[in-house]
Design an enzyme around this catalytic site. Structure first.
Site, PDB file in Angstrom:
ATOM      1  N   ASP A   9      53.909  54.811  46.936  1.00 23.52           N
ATOM      2  CA  ASP A   9      54.477  54.817  48.294  1.00 23.52           C
ATOM      3  C   ASP A   9      55.124  56.149  48.629  1.00 23.52           C
ATOM      4  OD1 ASP A   9      53.759  52.111  48.822  1.00 23.52           O
ATOM      5  OD2 ASP A   9      55.407  51.473  47.545  1.00 23.52           O
ATOM      6  N   LYS A  60      48.441  44.443  53.640  1.00 22.03           N
ATOM      7  CA  LYS A  60      48.941  43.113  54.001  1.00 22.03           C
ATOM      8  C   LYS A  60      48.281  42.637  55.306  1.00 22.03           C
ATOM      9  CE  LYS A  60      53.249  43.502  51.464  1.00 22.03           C
ATOM     10  NZ  LYS A  60      53.252  44.942  51.095  1.00 22.03           N
ATOM     11  N   ALA A  62      46.813  40.851  58.259  1.00 23.58           N
ATOM     12  CA  ALA A  62      47.342  39.603  58.853  1.00 23.58           C
ATOM     13  C   ALA A  62      46.937  39.492  60.313  1.00 23.58           C
ATOM     14  CB  ALA A  62      48.868  39.566  58.729  1.00 23.58           C
ATOM     15  N   ASP A 176      63.096  42.275  36.140  1.00 24.51           N
ATOM     16  CA  ASP A 176      63.025  42.807  34.780  1.00 24.51           C
ATOM     17  C   ASP A 176      61.574  42.799  34.304  1.00 24.51           C
ATOM     18  OD1 ASP A 176      63.998  43.586  32.129  1.00 24.51           O
ATOM     19  OD2 ASP A 176      63.391  41.556  31.560  1.00 24.51           O
ATOM     20  N   ILE A 177      61.057  43.969  34.004  1.00 26.31           N
ATOM     21  CA  ILE A 177      59.624  44.089  33.703  1.00 26.31           C
ATOM     22  C   ILE A 177      59.217  43.285  32.473  1.00 26.31           C
ATOM     23  CG2 ILE A 177      59.779  46.233  32.350  1.00 26.31           C
ATOM     24  CD1 ILE A 177      57.121  47.062  33.861  1.00 26.31           C
ATOM     25  N   GLY A 190      56.704  50.838  41.773  1.00 26.45           N
ATOM     26  CA  GLY A 190      56.706  52.006  42.636  1.00 26.45           C
ATOM     27  C   GLY A 190      57.808  52.976  42.296  1.00 26.45           C
TER      28      GLY A 190
HETATM   29  O1  C5P Z   1      59.299  50.740  44.787  1.00 27.92           O
HETATM   30  P1  C5P Z   1      58.990  49.326  44.404  1.00 27.92           P
HETATM   31  O2  C5P Z   1      58.632  49.172  42.940  1.00 27.92           O
HETATM   32  O3  C5P Z   1      60.045  48.359  44.849  1.00 27.92           O
HETATM   33  O4  C5P Z   1      57.646  49.016  45.230  1.00 27.92           O
HETATM   34  C1  C5P Z   1      57.094  47.724  45.361  1.00 27.92           C
HETATM   35  C2  C5P Z   1      55.826  47.799  46.180  1.00 27.92           C
HETATM   36  O5  C5P Z   1      55.247  46.508  46.277  1.00 27.92           O
HETATM   37  C3  C5P Z   1      56.016  48.279  47.610  1.00 27.92           C
HETATM   38  O6  C5P Z   1      54.822  48.959  47.997  1.00 27.92           O
HETATM   39  C4  C5P Z   1      56.143  47.010  48.408  1.00 27.92           C
HETATM   40  O7  C5P Z   1      55.727  47.176  49.741  1.00 27.92           O
HETATM   41  C5  C5P Z   1      55.183  46.098  47.664  1.00 27.92           C
HETATM   42  N1  C5P Z   1      55.416  44.662  47.764  1.00 27.92           N
HETATM   43  C6  C5P Z   1      56.613  44.062  47.408  1.00 27.92           C
HETATM   44  N2  C5P Z   1      56.756  42.694  47.507  1.00 27.92           N
HETATM   45  C7  C5P Z   1      55.713  41.944  47.911  1.00 27.92           C
HETATM   46  C8  C5P Z   1      54.499  42.530  48.257  1.00 27.92           C
HETATM   47  C9  C5P Z   1      54.382  43.904  48.154  1.00 27.92           C
HETATM   48  O8  C5P Z   1      57.553  44.755  46.984  1.00 27.92           O
HETATM   49  N3  C5P Z   1      55.801  40.626  47.893  1.00 27.92           N
END
Ligand code: C5P
Length: 211
Positions: A9, A60, A62, A176-177, A190
């Site tokens: 992003d 997304k 829609a 938490d991964i 991201g």
């Molecule tokens: O930076 P971060 O790890 O929070 O990024 C998460 C990514 O996943 C972003 O691109 C966000 O738009 C996307 N996303 C999300 N939750 C969802 C669907 C997509 O965070 N349910």
């Protein structure tokens, strides 16, 4: 194996391409959304194609079926391998995305529940479960479920069975991964990677989930 998916992003084309290239050995796919495509243009897809990794279009989607078809046609013509679509628009709209994707050898992942705090306003109370069921009925390849709520992933897994679950929301959003990695097929990360001082080192560290 749990996949590590980089959510790219960023808004600068060269920076995005460079970070993706440095992280490539440690990741399984790259997710590209509106921030990057609207800033850098669709040409970014060609920049990333050389990585040899699947590219997921997080648009997304829609809309009504006809518009969904036009969007998905453009997505796969641009060189993406998969697209993320919303499910609340209903089965005809989702089926159209799936038809286009499968005709092109691609995949569709349906957002069952989002990861941010405000998502509970509309996705809870049975809606996420209904969307997950719709995704299965429409033969989507999988769903997106929130890493910020592992209990919800468990509930949605009961519905989708062995279909793919990709999960964003770890790190910056609080998930938490290591907890989530055991529940899903892929974790989407991201900011924790691309905002790190050394994105490749962070991707390498997180790639421990790929076991
Ligand atoms: O930076 P971060 O790890 O929070 O990024 C998460 C990514 O996943 C972003 O691109 C966000 O738009 C996307 N996303 C999300 N939750 C969802 C669907 C997509 O965070 N349910």
């Amino acid at each position: 194996m749990t996949e590590l998916i980089l959510s790219l992003d960023l808004c600068d084309r060269r920076q995005a391409a460079s970070i993706a290239e440095s992280c490539a050995p440690y990741i399984d796919a790259v997710k590209v959304g509106y921030p990057l495509v609207l800033s850098a243009g669709l040409g970014i897809v060609q920049d990333l194609a050389g990585l040899g990794l699947p590219l997921i279009a997080d648009f997304k989607v829609a809309d009504i079926p006809n518009t969904n078809r036009l969007i998905c046609d453009a997505v796969f013509s641009a060189g993406f391998d998969a697209v993320i679509a919303h499910g609340f628009v209903g089965p005809d709209a989702v089926r159209t995305c799936v038809e286009v994707a499968h005709d092109r050898g691609g995949a569709v992942y349906v957002v069952a529940e989002m990861s941010h705090p405000g998502a509970v306003e509309f996705f809870h109370g049975g809606v996420a479960e209904r969307i997950a069921t719709l995704a299965v009925n429409c033969r989507a390849d999988g769903i997106i479920a929130p890493a910020t709520r592992p209990d919800r992933i468990g509930r949605l897994r009961e519905i989708v069975g062995r279909r793919t679950i990709y999960s964003p929301g770890v790190g910056t959003q609080g998930g938490d991964i290591d907890t989530v990695a055991g529940l899903v097929d892929g974790v989407i990360v991201g900011r924790s990677i691309y905002e790190a001082e050394d994105p490749a080192a962070e991707a390498k560290l997180l790639s421990r989930i790929r076991r």
